[in-house]
Write a protein that holds these residues in place. Structure first.
Motif, PDB file in Angstrom:
ATOM      1  N   PHE A  29       5.708  -5.027  -4.390  1.00 31.96           N
ATOM      2  CA  PHE A  29       6.767  -4.475  -3.547  1.00 31.96           C
ATOM      3  C   PHE A  29       6.225  -3.763  -2.313  1.00 31.96           C
ATOM      4  O   PHE A  29       6.567  -2.621  -2.027  1.00 31.96           O
ATOM      5  N   GLY A  30       5.356  -4.478  -1.595  1.00 34.94           N
ATOM      6  CA  GLY A  30       4.844  -3.989  -0.323  1.00 34.94           C
ATOM      7  C   GLY A  30       3.643  -3.064  -0.418  1.00 34.94           C
ATOM      8  O   GLY A  30       3.136  -2.614   0.594  1.00 34.94           O
ATOM      9  N   GLU A  31       3.173  -2.786  -1.601  1.00 31.50           N
ATOM     10  CA  GLU A  31       2.008  -1.934  -1.782  1.00 31.50           C
ATOM     11  C   GLU A  31       0.868  -2.762  -2.365  1.00 31.50           C
ATOM     12  O   GLU A  31       1.076  -3.610  -3.221  1.00 31.50           O
ATOM     13  N   ARG A  32      -0.337  -2.514  -1.891  1.00 32.79           N
ATOM     14  CA  ARG A  32      -1.517  -3.244  -2.355  1.00 32.79           C
ATOM     15  C   ARG A  32      -2.022  -2.632  -3.661  1.00 32.79           C
ATOM     16  O   ARG A  32      -2.160  -1.412  -3.782  1.00 32.79           O
ATOM     17  N   TRP A  33      -2.293  -3.500  -4.622  1.00 35.56           N
ATOM     18  CA  TRP A  33      -2.756  -3.075  -5.949  1.00 35.56           C
ATOM     19  C   TRP A  33      -4.010  -3.833  -6.343  1.00 35.56           C
ATOM     20  O   TRP A  33      -4.197  -4.992  -5.952  1.00 35.56           O
ATOM     21  N   GLY A  34      -4.861  -3.190  -7.133  1.00 37.55           N
ATOM     22  CA  GLY A  34      -5.989  -3.832  -7.787  1.00 37.55           C
ATOM     23  C   GLY A  34      -5.690  -3.890  -9.279  1.00 37.55           C
ATOM     24  O   GLY A  34      -5.249  -2.887  -9.857  1.00 37.55           O
ATOM     25  N   LEU A  53      -3.715   0.846  -4.521  1.00 34.18           N
ATOM     26  CA  LEU A  53      -4.910   1.140  -3.733  1.00 34.18           C
ATOM     27  C   LEU A  53      -4.646   2.185  -2.653  1.00 34.18           C
ATOM     28  O   LEU A  53      -5.584   2.720  -2.078  1.00 34.18           O
ATOM     29  N   GLY A  54      -3.367   2.519  -2.422  1.00 36.61           N
ATOM     30  CA  GLY A  54      -3.042   3.516  -1.406  1.00 36.61           C
ATOM     31  C   GLY A  54      -2.401   4.770  -1.966  1.00 36.61           C
ATOM     32  O   GLY A  54      -1.952   5.627  -1.213  1.00 36.61           O
ATOM     33  N   SER A  55      -2.332   4.880  -3.286  1.00 37.93           N
ATOM     34  CA  SER A  55      -1.742   6.069  -3.911  1.00 37.93           C
ATOM     35  C   SER A  55      -2.348   6.247  -5.302  1.00 37.93           C
ATOM     36  O   SER A  55      -3.258   5.522  -5.692  1.00 37.93           O
ATOM     37  N   SER A  56      -1.814   7.177  -6.052  1.00 32.16           N
ATOM     38  CA  SER A  56      -2.364   7.438  -7.384  1.00 32.16           C
ATOM     39  C   SER A  56      -1.571   6.744  -8.488  1.00 32.16           C
ATOM     40  O   SER A  56      -1.818   6.988  -9.673  1.00 32.16           O
ATOM     41  N   PHE A  89       4.436  -8.134  -9.559  1.00 32.57           N
ATOM     42  CA  PHE A  89       3.098  -8.233  -8.969  1.00 32.57           C
ATOM     43  C   PHE A  89       2.811  -9.657  -8.516  1.00 32.57           C
ATOM     44  O   PHE A  89       3.049 -10.612  -9.241  1.00 32.57           O
ATOM     45  N   ARG A  90       2.274  -9.784  -7.313  1.00 32.86           N
ATOM     46  CA  ARG A  90       1.895 -11.085  -6.753  1.00 32.86           C
ATOM     47  C   ARG A  90       0.424 -11.055  -6.352  1.00 32.86           C
ATOM     48  O   ARG A  90       0.071 -10.476  -5.321  1.00 32.86           O
ATOM     49  N   PRO A  91      -0.453 -11.658  -7.179  1.00 27.68           N
ATOM     50  CA  PRO A  91      -1.869 -11.733  -6.772  1.00 27.68           C
ATOM     51  C   PRO A  91      -1.991 -12.485  -5.455  1.00 27.68           C
ATOM     52  O   PRO A  91      -1.137 -13.324  -5.126  1.00 27.68           O
ATOM     53  N   GLU A  92      -3.038 -12.211  -4.719  1.00 24.24           N
ATOM     54  CA  GLU A  92      -3.212 -12.829  -3.394  1.00 24.24           C
ATOM     55  C   GLU A  92      -3.030 -14.353  -3.430  1.00 24.24           C
ATOM     56  O   GLU A  92      -2.379 -14.903  -2.573  1.00 24.24           O
ATOM     57  N   ALA A  93      -3.582 -15.011  -4.409  1.00 23.69           N
ATOM     58  CA  ALA A  93      -3.489 -16.469  -4.471  1.00 23.69           C
ATOM     59  C   ALA A  93      -2.076 -16.960  -4.754  1.00 23.69           C
ATOM     60  O   ALA A  93      -1.755 -18.098  -4.505  1.00 23.69           O
ATOM     61  N   GLN A  94      -1.201 -16.067  -5.286  1.00 23.52           N
ATOM     62  CA  GLN A  94       0.161 -16.471  -5.634  1.00 23.52           C
ATOM     63  C   GLN A  94       1.208 -15.876  -4.713  1.00 23.52           C
ATOM     64  O   GLN A  94       2.388 -15.999  -4.977  1.00 23.52           O
TER      65      GLN A  94
END
Length: 96
Positions: A29-34, A53-56, A89-94
């Protein structure tokens, strides 16, 4: 959460099945996650840990197969949070 089966939980299981094992990054939803996803060799355990990756913010759970039935065990958070995460969640490849 035990085996409370329903359309949403089935959708969660389907979405989880196509997530890549290992570490990946993507969008929730617009936020980058690992996200790190581990599957046991016998297929009876799946472990996911994800962090924004941009918050806790984070998400973490184990999914066990007991007598063939899935048992979701969130780590100190509501089951709905982990279900929402896996569905969104949408991984980069998907990414679409």
């Amino acid at each position: 959460m035990s085996t409370s089966r329903g359309t949403r939980f089935d959708a969660f299981l389907s979405a989880l099945a196509v997530l890549p094992s290992g570490y990946s990054q993507g969008d929730y939803f617009g936020e980058r996650w690992g996200v790190t996803l581990e599957r046991s060799a016998d297929g009876r355990r799946i472990k996911l840990f994800g962090e924004a990756l941009g918050s806790s913010d984070h998400v973490s759970f184990n999914l066990y197969r007991v007598a063939g039935e899935p048992r979701l065990k969130p780590c100190e958070m509501p089951a709905e949070k982990v279900i929402d995460f896996v569905l969104g969640f949408r991984p980069e490849a998907q990414k679409r």
